[in-house]
Motif scaffolding. Structure first.
Motif, PDB file in Angstrom:
ATOM      1  N   ASP A  83       0.860  -1.203   0.000  1.00  0.00           N
ATOM      2  CA  ASP A  83       0.000   0.000   0.000  1.00  0.00           C
ATOM      3  C   ASP A  83       0.886   1.240   0.000  1.00  0.00           C
ATOM      4  N   ASP A  84       0.331   2.368  -0.458  1.00  0.00           N
ATOM      5  CA  ASP A  84       1.085   3.633  -0.429  1.00  0.00           C
ATOM      6  C   ASP A  84       0.840   4.425   0.844  1.00  0.00           C
ATOM      7  N   ILE A  85      -0.179   4.062   1.618  1.00  0.00           N
ATOM      8  CA  ILE A  85      -0.581   4.887   2.758  1.00  0.00           C
ATOM      9  C   ILE A  85      -0.115   4.241   4.072  1.00  0.00           C
ATOM     10  N   ALA A  86       0.652   4.997   4.869  1.00  0.00           N
ATOM     11  CA  ALA A  86       1.207   4.474   6.133  1.00  0.00           C
ATOM     12  C   ALA A  86       0.104   3.963   7.061  1.00  0.00           C
ATOM     13  N   ARG A  87      -1.032   4.681   7.092  1.00  0.00           N
ATOM     14  CA  ARG A  87      -2.129   4.294   7.995  1.00  0.00           C
ATOM     15  C   ARG A  87      -2.632   2.878   7.668  1.00  0.00           C
ATOM     16  N   ASN A  88      -2.710   2.548   6.380  1.00  0.00           N
ATOM     17  CA  ASN A  88      -3.190   1.207   5.984  1.00  0.00           C
ATOM     18  C   ASN A  88      -2.171   0.135   6.361  1.00  0.00           C
ATOM     19  N   LEU A  89      -0.886   0.460   6.190  1.00  0.00           N
ATOM     20  CA  LEU A  89       0.174  -0.490   6.559  1.00  0.00           C
ATOM     21  C   LEU A  89       0.153  -0.740   8.061  1.00  0.00           C
ATOM     22  N   GLU A  90      -0.067   0.324   8.837  1.00  0.00           N
ATOM     23  CA  GLU A  90      -0.138   0.181  10.307  1.00  0.00           C
ATOM     24  C   GLU A  90      -1.323  -0.680  10.702  1.00  0.00           C
ATOM     25  N   SER A  91      -2.448  -0.491  10.028  1.00  0.00           N
ATOM     26  CA  SER A  91      -3.653  -1.269  10.338  1.00  0.00           C
ATOM     27  C   SER A  91      -3.393  -2.762  10.115  1.00  0.00           C
ATOM     28  N   VAL A  92      -2.699  -3.091   9.019  1.00  0.00           N
ATOM     29  CA  VAL A  92      -2.405  -4.503   8.731  1.00  0.00           C
ATOM     30  C   VAL A  92      -1.368  -5.035   9.716  1.00  0.00           C
ATOM     31  N   GLN A  93      -0.387  -4.199  10.069  1.00  0.00           N
ATOM     32  CA  GLN A  93       0.613  -4.641  11.055  1.00  0.00           C
ATOM     33  C   GLN A  93      -0.064  -5.041  12.359  1.00  0.00           C
ATOM     34  N   THR A  94      -1.063  -4.258  12.764  1.00  0.00           N
ATOM     35  CA  THR A  94      -1.759  -4.518  14.021  1.00  0.00           C
ATOM     36  C   THR A  94      -2.553  -5.824  13.962  1.00  0.00           C
ATOM     37  N   HIS A  95      -3.228  -6.058  12.843  1.00  0.00           N
ATOM     38  CA  HIS A  95      -4.173  -7.179  12.772  1.00  0.00           C
ATOM     39  C   HIS A  95      -3.596  -8.453  12.160  1.00  0.00           C
ATOM     40  N   ALA A  96      -2.522  -8.318  11.388  1.00  0.00           N
ATOM     41  CA  ALA A  96      -1.898  -9.509  10.771  1.00  0.00           C
ATOM     42  C   ALA A  96      -0.388  -9.375  10.910  1.00  0.00           C
ATOM     43  N   PRO A  97       0.129  -9.519  12.141  1.00  0.00           N
ATOM     44  CA  PRO A  97       1.533  -9.186  12.410  1.00  0.00           C
ATOM     45  C   PRO A  97       2.564 -10.032  11.667  1.00  0.00           C
ATOM     46  N   SER A  98       2.179 -11.186  11.133  1.00  0.00           N
ATOM     47  CA  SER A  98       3.156 -11.999  10.388  1.00  0.00           C
ATOM     48  C   SER A  98       3.336 -11.487   8.954  1.00  0.00           C
ATOM     49  N   CYS A  99       2.562 -10.492   8.576  1.00  0.00           N
ATOM     50  CA  CYS A  99       2.521 -10.021   7.184  1.00  0.00           C
ATOM     51  C   CYS A  99       3.775  -9.210   6.831  1.00  0.00           C
ATOM     52  N   LEU A 100       4.347  -9.489   5.656  1.00  0.00           N
ATOM     53  CA  LEU A 100       5.389  -8.603   5.113  1.00  0.00           C
ATOM     54  C   LEU A 100       4.687  -7.350   4.592  1.00  0.00           C
ATOM     55  N   LEU A 101       5.120  -6.181   5.075  1.00  0.00           N
ATOM     56  CA  LEU A 101       4.494  -4.906   4.703  1.00  0.00           C
ATOM     57  C   LEU A 101       5.397  -4.189   3.714  1.00  0.00           C
ATOM     58  N   ILE A 102       4.818  -3.794   2.587  1.00  0.00           N
ATOM     59  CA  ILE A 102       5.583  -3.103   1.553  1.00  0.00           C
ATOM     60  C   ILE A 102       4.913  -1.779   1.223  1.00  0.00           C
ATOM     61  N   ASN A 103       5.699  -0.719   1.261  1.00  0.00           N
ATOM     62  CA  ASN A 103       5.235   0.613   0.868  1.00  0.00           C
ATOM     63  C   ASN A 103       5.683   0.879  -0.562  1.00  0.00           C
ATOM     64  N   LEU A 104       4.715   1.136  -1.423  1.00  0.00           N
ATOM     65  CA  LEU A 104       5.016   1.419  -2.832  1.00  0.00           C
ATOM     66  C   LEU A 104       4.131   2.578  -3.239  1.00  0.00           C
ATOM     67  N   MET A 105       4.721   3.578  -3.892  1.00  0.00           N
ATOM     68  CA  MET A 105       3.934   4.747  -4.336  1.00  0.00           C
ATOM     69  C   MET A 105       4.533   5.271  -5.625  1.00  0.00           C
ATOM     70  N   ALA A 106       3.687   5.363  -6.657  1.00  0.00           N
ATOM     71  CA  ALA A 106       4.188   5.712  -7.987  1.00  0.00           C
ATOM     72  C   ALA A 106       4.618   7.164  -8.100  1.00  0.00           C
ATOM     73  N   ASN A 107       3.837   8.077  -7.527  1.00  0.00           N
ATOM     74  CA  ASN A 107       4.089   9.501  -7.754  1.00  0.00           C
ATOM     75  C   ASN A 107       5.208  10.018  -6.852  1.00  0.00           C
ATOM     76  N   LYS A 108       6.327  10.371  -7.461  1.00  0.00           N
ATOM     77  CA  LYS A 108       7.508  10.727  -6.658  1.00  0.00           C
ATOM     78  C   LYS A 108       7.330  12.055  -5.915  1.00  0.00           C
ATOM     79  N   ALA A 109       6.637  13.022  -6.523  1.00  0.00           N
ATOM     80  CA  ALA A 109       6.472  14.333  -5.873  1.00  0.00           C
ATOM     81  C   ALA A 109       5.679  14.199  -4.579  1.00  0.00           C
ATOM     82  N   PHE A 110       4.592  13.426  -4.618  1.00  0.00           N
ATOM     83  CA  PHE A 110       3.788  13.270  -3.408  1.00  0.00           C
ATOM     84  C   PHE A 110       4.422  12.271  -2.440  1.00  0.00           C
ATOM     85  N   ARG A 111       5.174  11.304  -2.998  1.00  0.00           N
ATOM     86  CA  ARG A 111       5.852  10.351  -2.114  1.00  0.00           C
ATOM     87  C   ARG A 111       6.786  11.088  -1.153  1.00  0.00           C
ATOM     88  N   ALA A 112       7.447  12.125  -1.653  1.00  0.00           N
ATOM     89  CA  ALA A 112       8.376  12.896  -0.826  1.00  0.00           C
ATOM     90  C   ALA A 112       7.655  13.621   0.309  1.00  0.00           C
TER      91      ALA A 112
END
Ligand SMILES: [Mg+2]
Length: 213
Positions: A156-185
């Motif tokens: 997911d590109d959104i930290a909040r969604n990654l945190e939600s999955v970390q909380t509920h599925a802690p064995s999950c590999l979490l990957i942050n991917l975001m296409a738009n470089k200007a907003f990613r910064a």
């Protein structure tokens, strides 16, 4: 395949699961949204990590209200098949991963736009099941995976969604991917446990390594 499938419709094999967000991960969102806004005499300025306040009229530079931004988003999503394109490498990467893993798309887009998104994904060679839900993503991933002793990955590109999955599925590999470089910064930094992927090749390497652990 129905366009508005339910969690209970998803049948997983006895193999790893990759759950991926769509906007900014599988489909470009911000760049096409900027192009769409320009067709409506607006521009999106990369001033902060939000839409409201940063969508301004091209000539007056006046910020569009939250209601106006929501209306623009609504029309964009309704006509997304004319605007949105796949992110670099996603089609080939997911095709490769789908030989060894189940792939499920989980988009927070309002479910009323799922029909047009389903058709667009199919046309692009991304035939994996699509869940559209505005509920928190962690509990959904938890229910899909259901504690199986198999690798699970969430992208997911959104930290909040990654945190939600970390909380509920802690064995999950979490990957942050975001296409738009200007907003990613401008985006809030994800937690330390999140693998920040530069692109789909980088993400695929991390996913393959996780499958072998
Ligand atoms: Mg997204």
């Amino acid at each position: 395949m129905s366009d508005t499938i339910l969690e209970s419709d998803i049948r997983l094999g006895d193999r790893p699961l990759v759950v991926s967000d769509i906007d900014e991960v599988v489909l470009e969102f911000l760049s096409p949204f900027q192009a769409y806004l320009e067709s409506c005499d607006h521009v999106l300025l990369p001033r902060s990590f939000r839409l409201t306040g940063n969508v301004v009229h091209r000539e007056t530079q006046e910020a569009a209200s939250e209601a106006a931004v929501n209306e623009l988003l609504e029309t964009f999503y309704a006509t997304q098949d004319r605007w949105q394109t796949p992110t670099l490498g996603v089609v080939e990467t997911l095709r490769g991963l789908s030989r060894d893993a189940d792939i499920v798309f989980l988009t927070a887009m309002p479910p009323r736009h799922a029909t047009v998104r389903r058709a667009l994904l199919d046309r692009l060679g991304l035939p994996y099941p699509l869940l559209a839900s505005e509920d928190p993503k962690g509990p959904i991933v938890q229910r899909l995976h259901a504690g199986r002793a198999l690798p699970v990955v969430f992208i997911d590109d959104i930290a909040r969604n990654l945190e939600s999955v970390q909380t509920h599925a802690p064995s999950c590999l979490l990957i942050n991917l975001m296409a738009n470089k200007a907003f990613r910064a401008l985006a809030p930094a994800p937690a330390d446990c999140v693998h920040v992927a530069a692109d789909w090749t980088d993400a695929a390497n991390a996913i393959r390594a996780h499958f072998q652990r």
